[in-house]
Design a protein around this motif. Structure first.
Motif: not given
Length: 393
Positions: A103-104, A160-163, A126-127
């Motif tokens: 996670t960031m 939309s970015i594959g997380l 994971r954001i």
């Protein structure tokens, strides 16, 4: 004392810089005064990790990392290239478990959001996006530097970015916030359908600007209405509350936070970071690293002082309180065996207190588990205080 069974091992990495300090924030964060020395700081982080691995080899041993959390400050001010170098360096030192959660934390500002896809390429899975509110006036009052449209766009981009997952941080009980405004914020967050939503009440902490000049906050009755009605909205939308302020769609709980609350182990690197490690000989050690970036970087550049600021053993008599202080944040039932495995203490050491808590209807129990009750949550401070060690007169 029983032999400790080392629990899951996580890693917390602290990035201390922000564009500006928010008036409610009591975290170890520092407003930028010039460019971030990011290459130097990543070098220092990896050396800090080397130091911990060497010093605590009896605990780290052959264990693997099950989660990494990069917090701050604002970690998304660090370039994706340096985040990739950091994560590669960590993996070279400690193996990653299969399916590790990384996670960031990130701001939803335009520049940081544009980097989201690159952070995924760097290894982030994971954001956690610090939205806090979708109302422009409230964002300005909180000292946030992003606008409401940026918050919405950041959440849409994260889809939309594959997380594997992402989180929205949302606050309620804001200065002069009405019940309707708080619930409208929550509706907007739910509409964006994040897999995880951290929905927590603003609290005034010492040594913050809000502490010295306290704004007008909603009263207790309004706060209770916000929580009750918001909780119903979240349940209706398919979110499950699994800890005090954590809601997720099934299967999307934050594994790193679960490890904290289950009294797991974690290394802490970066200025002001905390760590907790268990040893098979029965010791539990807590660590804190040098707090200020200048002092921390000086440790790397010329070893003026070591990264480690404090280290202390968790005494046997303090372990019940520390265990339950974490565990009772969770909604899930607590396996009794977890207490024995992670504290090294027999159940008999806490049985009188458990019996008292059951008699007060703060806890219920089965043969294998304890469960905090609704009443126990309402009187959580009283419940936890009962597990505190008595001070010598």
């Amino acid at each position: 004392m029983s032999k400790l069974i080392p629990p899951a091992l996580g890693l917390y990495i602290h990035i201390p810089w922000c564009v500006q300090k928010c008036p409610y924030c009591d975290f170890n964060s520092h407003a930028l005064k010039g460019d971030i020395p990011e290459e130097l700081y990543i070098d220092a982080l990896l050396e800090d990790l080397d130091s911990d691995i060497g010093k605590y080899a009896d605990s780290v041993g052959e264990r693997v990392l099950t989660s990494i959390f990069i917090g701050g400050g604002t970690p998304s001010l660090i370039s994706p290239q340096q985040i990739a170098r950091l994560l590669n360096g960590v993996e070279q030192r400690i193996p990653f478990s299969e399916g590790i959660e990384i996670t960031m934390e990130a701001n939803p500002g335009t520049i940081e959001a544009e980097r989201f896809a690159q952070y995924v390429e760097a290894g982030v899975t994971r954001i956690s996006i610090g939205v806090q509110s979708f109302e422009q006036q409230k964002l300005e009052r909180l000292g946030r530097i992003h606008g409401k449209d940026e918050a919405v766009n950041a959440a849409k981009l994260a889809h939309s970015i594959g997380l594997n997952s992402f989180n929205l941080d949302l606050m309620h009980g804001l200065p002069e916030q009405s019940i309707e405004q708080a619930l409208d914020d929550l509706d907007k967050a739910i509409e964006l359908a994040p897999p995880h939503l951290s929905w927590y009440q603003l609290t005034i902490e010492p040594n913050t600007l809000f502490y010295y000049k306290t704004p007008t906050l909603p009263d207790d009755d309004d706060l209770w209405d916000i929580f009750e009605r918001g909780h119903e909205k979240l349940n209706a939308a398919g979110y499950v509350q699994y800890e005090i302020s954590g809601y997720s769609k099934p299967g999307y709980q934050c594994q790193h936070n679960l490890n904290y609350w289950r009294f797991g182990d974690y290394l802490g690197i970066g200025c002001g970071s905390h760590g907790k490690l268990s040893f098979t000989d029965g010791r539990i050690v807590r660590t804190t690293k040098t707090k200020h970036p200048r002092g921390y970087l000086a440790s790397y550049q010329n070893m003026v002082k070591p990264y480690l600021d404090t280290e202390h053993l968790v005494a046997d008599e303090d372990r019940p309180f520390e265990f339950f202080m974490n565990r009772f944040r969770l909604i899930e039932a607590c396996p009794k065996q977890d207490f024995v495995d992670t504290t090294g203490l027999p159940l008999s050491t806490i049985q009188p207190t458990i019996d008292w808590a059951i008699e007060k209807s703060y806890l219920s129990e089965t043969q294998t588990h304890w469960q905090i009750t609704h009443k126990g949550k309402l009187f959580l401070n009283d419940l936890l205080e009962a597990f505190m060690a008595e001070e010598d007169e």
